[in-house]
Motif scaffolding. Structure first.
Motif, PDB file in Angstrom:
ATOM      1  N   GLY A  83       0.798  -1.222   0.000  1.00  0.00           N
ATOM      2  CA  GLY A  83       0.000   0.000   0.000  1.00  0.00           C
ATOM      3  C   GLY A  83       0.826   1.265   0.000  1.00  0.00           C
ATOM      4  N   THR A  84       2.163   1.113  -0.002  1.00  0.00           N
ATOM      5  CA  THR A  84       3.059   2.262  -0.020  1.00  0.00           C
ATOM      6  C   THR A  84       4.033   2.107  -1.183  1.00  0.00           C
ATOM      7  OG1 THR A  84       4.788   1.257   1.346  1.00  0.00           O
ATOM      8  CG2 THR A  84       2.973   2.363   2.508  1.00  0.00           C
ATOM      9  N   ARG A  85       4.669   3.216  -1.556  1.00  0.00           N
ATOM     10  CA  ARG A  85       5.610   3.143  -2.678  1.00  0.00           C
ATOM     11  C   ARG A  85       6.736   2.154  -2.426  1.00  0.00           C
ATOM     12  NH1 ARG A  85       8.478   8.426  -5.185  1.00  0.00           N
ATOM     13  NH2 ARG A  85       9.500   8.491  -3.147  1.00  0.00           N
ATOM     14  N   PRO A  86       7.410   2.163  -1.250  1.00  0.00           N
ATOM     15  CA  PRO A  86       8.480   1.169  -1.055  1.00  0.00           C
ATOM     16  C   PRO A  86       7.998  -0.269  -1.189  1.00  0.00           C
ATOM     17  CG  PRO A  86       8.622   2.897   0.601  1.00  0.00           C
ATOM     18  CD  PRO A  86       7.323   3.101  -0.124  1.00  0.00           C
ATOM     19  N   VAL A 104       7.620  -1.019  -4.932  1.00  0.00           N
ATOM     20  CA  VAL A 104       8.941  -1.150  -5.557  1.00  0.00           C
ATOM     21  C   VAL A 104       9.564  -2.502  -5.234  1.00  0.00           C
ATOM     22  CG1 VAL A 104      11.311  -0.266  -5.495  1.00  0.00           C
ATOM     23  CG2 VAL A 104       9.382   1.343  -5.650  1.00  0.00           C
ATOM     24  N   LYS A 105       9.472  -2.919  -3.988  1.00  0.00           N
ATOM     25  CA  LYS A 105      10.171  -4.127  -3.558  1.00  0.00           C
ATOM     26  C   LYS A 105       9.366  -5.404  -3.783  1.00  0.00           C
ATOM     27  CE  LYS A 105      13.226  -1.772  -0.349  1.00  0.00           C
ATOM     28  NZ  LYS A 105      13.857  -1.740   0.977  1.00  0.00           N
ATOM     29  N   MET A 106       8.052  -5.277  -3.962  1.00  0.00           N
ATOM     30  CA  MET A 106       7.237  -6.460  -4.234  1.00  0.00           C
ATOM     31  C   MET A 106       7.012  -6.683  -5.726  1.00  0.00           C
ATOM     32  SD  MET A 106       6.538  -8.218  -1.600  1.00  0.00           S
ATOM     33  CE  MET A 106       5.401  -8.650  -0.274  1.00  0.00           C
ATOM     34  N   ALA A 107       7.216  -5.662  -6.558  1.00  0.00           N
ATOM     35  CA  ALA A 107       7.017  -5.837  -7.995  1.00  0.00           C
ATOM     36  C   ALA A 107       7.900  -6.950  -8.560  1.00  0.00           C
ATOM     37  CB  ALA A 107       7.250  -4.513  -8.724  1.00  0.00           C
ATOM     38  N   ASN A 153       1.522   5.516  -3.842  1.00  0.00           N
ATOM     39  CA  ASN A 153       1.258   4.116  -4.151  1.00  0.00           C
ATOM     40  C   ASN A 153       0.825   3.972  -5.608  1.00  0.00           C
ATOM     41  OD1 ASN A 153       0.555   1.241  -3.363  1.00  0.00           O
ATOM     42  ND2 ASN A 153      -1.487   1.976  -3.887  1.00  0.00           N
ATOM     43  N   ALA A 154      -0.092   4.839  -6.050  1.00  0.00           N
ATOM     44  CA  ALA A 154      -0.577   4.790  -7.428  1.00  0.00           C
ATOM     45  C   ALA A 154       0.552   5.068  -8.415  1.00  0.00           C
ATOM     46  CB  ALA A 154      -1.706   5.801  -7.610  1.00  0.00           C
ATOM     47  N   GLN A 155       1.397   6.018  -8.075  1.00  0.00           N
ATOM     48  CA  GLN A 155       2.544   6.373  -8.910  1.00  0.00           C
ATOM     49  C   GLN A 155       3.452   5.171  -9.128  1.00  0.00           C
ATOM     50  OE1 GLN A 155       5.729   8.996  -7.223  1.00  0.00           O
ATOM     51  NE2 GLN A 155       4.670  10.585  -8.381  1.00  0.00           N
ATOM     52  N   ALA A 156       3.741   4.442  -8.050  1.00  0.00           N
ATOM     53  CA  ALA A 156       4.623   3.285  -8.144  1.00  0.00           C
ATOM     54  C   ALA A 156       3.964   2.140  -8.912  1.00  0.00           C
ATOM     55  CB  ALA A 156       5.026   2.821  -6.750  1.00  0.00           C
ATOM     56  N   LEU A 157       2.678   1.923  -8.696  1.00  0.00           N
ATOM     57  CA  LEU A 157       1.974   0.875  -9.436  1.00  0.00           C
ATOM     58  C   LEU A 157       2.037   1.143 -10.940  1.00  0.00           C
ATOM     59  CD1 LEU A 157      -1.194   0.466  -7.175  1.00  0.00           C
ATOM     60  CD2 LEU A 157       0.574  -1.264  -7.544  1.00  0.00           C
ATOM     61  N   GLU A 158       1.863   2.392 -11.324  1.00  0.00           N
ATOM     62  CA  GLU A 158       1.932   2.746 -12.751  1.00  0.00           C
ATOM     63  C   GLU A 158       3.338   2.517 -13.293  1.00  0.00           C
ATOM     64  OE1 GLU A 158       1.063   6.553 -15.728  1.00  0.00           O
ATOM     65  OE2 GLU A 158       0.793   6.757 -13.557  1.00  0.00           O
ATOM     66  N   THR A 159       4.347   2.885 -12.528  1.00  0.00           N
ATOM     67  CA  THR A 159       5.735   2.709 -12.964  1.00  0.00           C
ATOM     68  C   THR A 159       6.031   1.257 -13.294  1.00  0.00           C
ATOM     69  OG1 THR A 159       6.536   4.609 -11.685  1.00  0.00           O
ATOM     70  CG2 THR A 159       8.153   2.907 -12.249  1.00  0.00           C
ATOM     71  N   PRO A 211       7.199  15.432  -5.090  1.00  0.00           N
ATOM     72  CA  PRO A 211       7.518  14.018  -4.873  1.00  0.00           C
ATOM     73  C   PRO A 211       7.807  13.310  -6.197  1.00  0.00           C
ATOM     74  CG  PRO A 211       5.692  14.663  -3.471  1.00  0.00           C
ATOM     75  CD  PRO A 211       5.965  15.839  -4.367  1.00  0.00           C
ATOM     76  N   LEU A 212       8.972  12.724  -6.308  1.00  0.00           N
ATOM     77  CA  LEU A 212       9.412  12.086  -7.542  1.00  0.00           C
ATOM     78  C   LEU A 212       8.880  10.663  -7.639  1.00  0.00           C
ATOM     79  CD1 LEU A 212      13.135  13.246  -7.295  1.00  0.00           C
ATOM     80  CD2 LEU A 212      11.489  14.051  -9.005  1.00  0.00           C
ATOM     81  N   ASP A 213       8.545  10.250  -8.875  1.00  0.00           N
ATOM     82  CA  ASP A 213       8.225   8.836  -9.033  1.00  0.00           C
ATOM     83  C   ASP A 213       9.523   8.029  -8.916  1.00  0.00           C
ATOM     84  OD1 ASP A 213       9.572   8.929 -11.493  1.00  0.00           O
ATOM     85  OD2 ASP A 213       7.735   9.047 -12.659  1.00  0.00           O
ATOM     86  N   TYR A 214       9.397   6.729  -8.892  1.00  0.00           N
ATOM     87  CA  TYR A 214      10.552   5.875  -8.613  1.00  0.00           C
ATOM     88  C   TYR A 214      11.665   6.083  -9.633  1.00  0.00           C
ATOM     89  CZ  TYR A 214      13.332   1.627  -8.028  1.00  0.00           C
ATOM     90  OH  TYR A 214      14.362   0.746  -7.852  1.00  0.00           O
ATOM     91  N   LEU A 215      11.324   6.065 -10.912  1.00  0.00           N
ATOM     92  CA  LEU A 215      12.353   6.224 -11.934  1.00  0.00           C
ATOM     93  C   LEU A 215      12.954   7.625 -11.901  1.00  0.00           C
ATOM     94  CD1 LEU A 215      10.701   4.334 -14.928  1.00  0.00           C
ATOM     95  CD2 LEU A 215      12.418   3.487 -13.324  1.00  0.00           C
TER      96      LEU A 215
END
Length: 375
Positions: A8-11, A14-17, A43-49, A258-262
């Motif tokens: 449910g969070t960005r980290p 990132v780590k479960m993808a 969370n949405a940002q990371a899911l899209e990435t 806030p930056l997306d992961y990439l």
């Protein structure tokens, strides 16, 4: 085997993808992604990435609730969905409210728990809060502990976890960096200046510690003339307001949304130095060859400090200025920390996790020999 992946969070995303991809590629395993929406936009940002569409998306916890209230909401919603889904294994990652609530919901449903990034400890429940408490709770409930390093293995054994439940895999955050490599390009530098990247978001740094760090950044800017400080803002509006009040419109200091992961990896790849209280940055910086000054009094990732690619400096203004100035004005000293090596694994942790789960059953524990060899 149906495996519920909780995030449910960005980290966590990132780590479960990489884990989701490895599970999906393994015959007989069916990953089901459950998004608790704990972090909303990030969370949405990371899911899209990572191109992930959750199989199940829960209502987000109420922002006006207390930490405990949000935790209770997440656990209640996960209890309901796990009851309906009836997976054979629940996978949680790290140390968020989703992690602990998911482990407790699964435990209450008598569903086995797998903990990715298990065994991290500071042995101080106040630092970081509440993360240290959450991961200790999960450490008592999990059936499978996927530890990133030998130090994490030792912490689990010290806490009474059976060696047969522990599997040393490496950290899946390194997998994410490796898999994202071709999509990450350095950002252009402003007028050729060296980039100093900064992030501050941990709860224990929300008080006067934040003010000390902000003051240090202004002094650092004045002391080193060829740098631009880029402050990657956090989504928390209270933190953002204080950062803006101290740094907005200051010459050679730039606040970015806030930056997306990439985008964050691109900035990190371009940086001469990073100052951060983030656990993930302590893992990512060394992989990209960027020295990390850790804005905390203690860290659960001591491996980076021991390897010489990170330094624990706290948040006192004079300590931050002194440590950063030293590395920015003494290139041989900085280069001693530039090794582009990772003490957290080789980037293939997710495949190991999938292999363990593929051969696992509650009546057939694996991994004891590996752990005896490791420690």
């Amino acid at each position: 085997m149906k495996i519920a992946i909780l995030a449910g969070t960005r980290p966590e995303v990132v780590k479960m993808a990489p884990v989701r991809a490895a599970l999906a590629a393994t015959p007989g395993l069916e990953p089901v992604w459950i998004s608790t929406e704990q972090q909303g936009a990030l969370n949405a940002q990371a899911l899209e990435t990572f191109g992930i569409t959750p199989d199940i998306r829960l209502d987000p916890p109420s922002p006006e609730r207390t930490l405990g209230g949000r935790f209770a909401q997440i656990m209640d919603r996960l209890d309901d969905v796990l009851g309906r889904l009836a997976p054979q294994l629940v996978l949680v990652q790290g140390d968020t409210s989703t992690t602990a609530a998911g482990a407790m919901a699964g435990f209450a449903r008598r569903i086995p728990i797998g903990h990715v990034e298990a065994g991290l400890r500071t042995f101080d429940l106040d630092q970081p809060f509440p993360e240290e408490g959450w991961r200790c709770v999960v450490g008592q409930l999990a059936d499978l502990h996927f530890a990133p390093t030998e130090a994490a293995v030792r912490n689990l054994l010290r806490g009474g976890v059976s060696q047969h439940r522990i599997h040393m895999t490496g950290n899946t955050g390194i997998d994410a960096v490796r898999l994202s490599g071709a999509r990450v390009s350095p950002v252009p530098l402003t007028d050729g200046r060296r980039l100093v990247l900064v992030t501050v978001h941990r709860r224990e740094n929300w008080g006067p510690e934040l003010e000390q760090v902000l003051a240090a950044l202004i002094l650092l800017r004045d002391r080193v003339s060829d740098i631009e400080i880029v402050f990657a803002a956090h989504a928390n509006p209270a933190l953002r307001g204080r950062v803006d009040a101290a740094l907005k419109d200051k010459d050679r200091i730039r606040i970015v949304e806030p930056l997306d992961y990439l985008g964050f990896l691109s900035h990190l790849k371009s940086a001469t130095l990073v100052l951060s209280d983030s656990g993930g940055v302590q893992e990512e910086g060394p992989v990209l060859g960027v020295p990390v000054l850790v804005l905390r009094e203690t860290t659960e990732r001591a491996e980076a400090v021991e390897a010489g690619v990170a330094r624990l400096i706290g948040t006192r203004t004079e300590d931050v200025v002194e440590a950063a100035t030293q590395l920015l004005t003494d290139e041989p000293e900085r280069m001693q920390m530039v090794r582009a090596v990772s003490p957290f694994g080789d980037g293939f942790a997710a495949g190991r996790i999938a292999d363990v789960i593929s051969g696992w059953s509650p009546a057939k524990p694996l991994g004891g020999e590996q752990i005896r060899a490791a420690v």
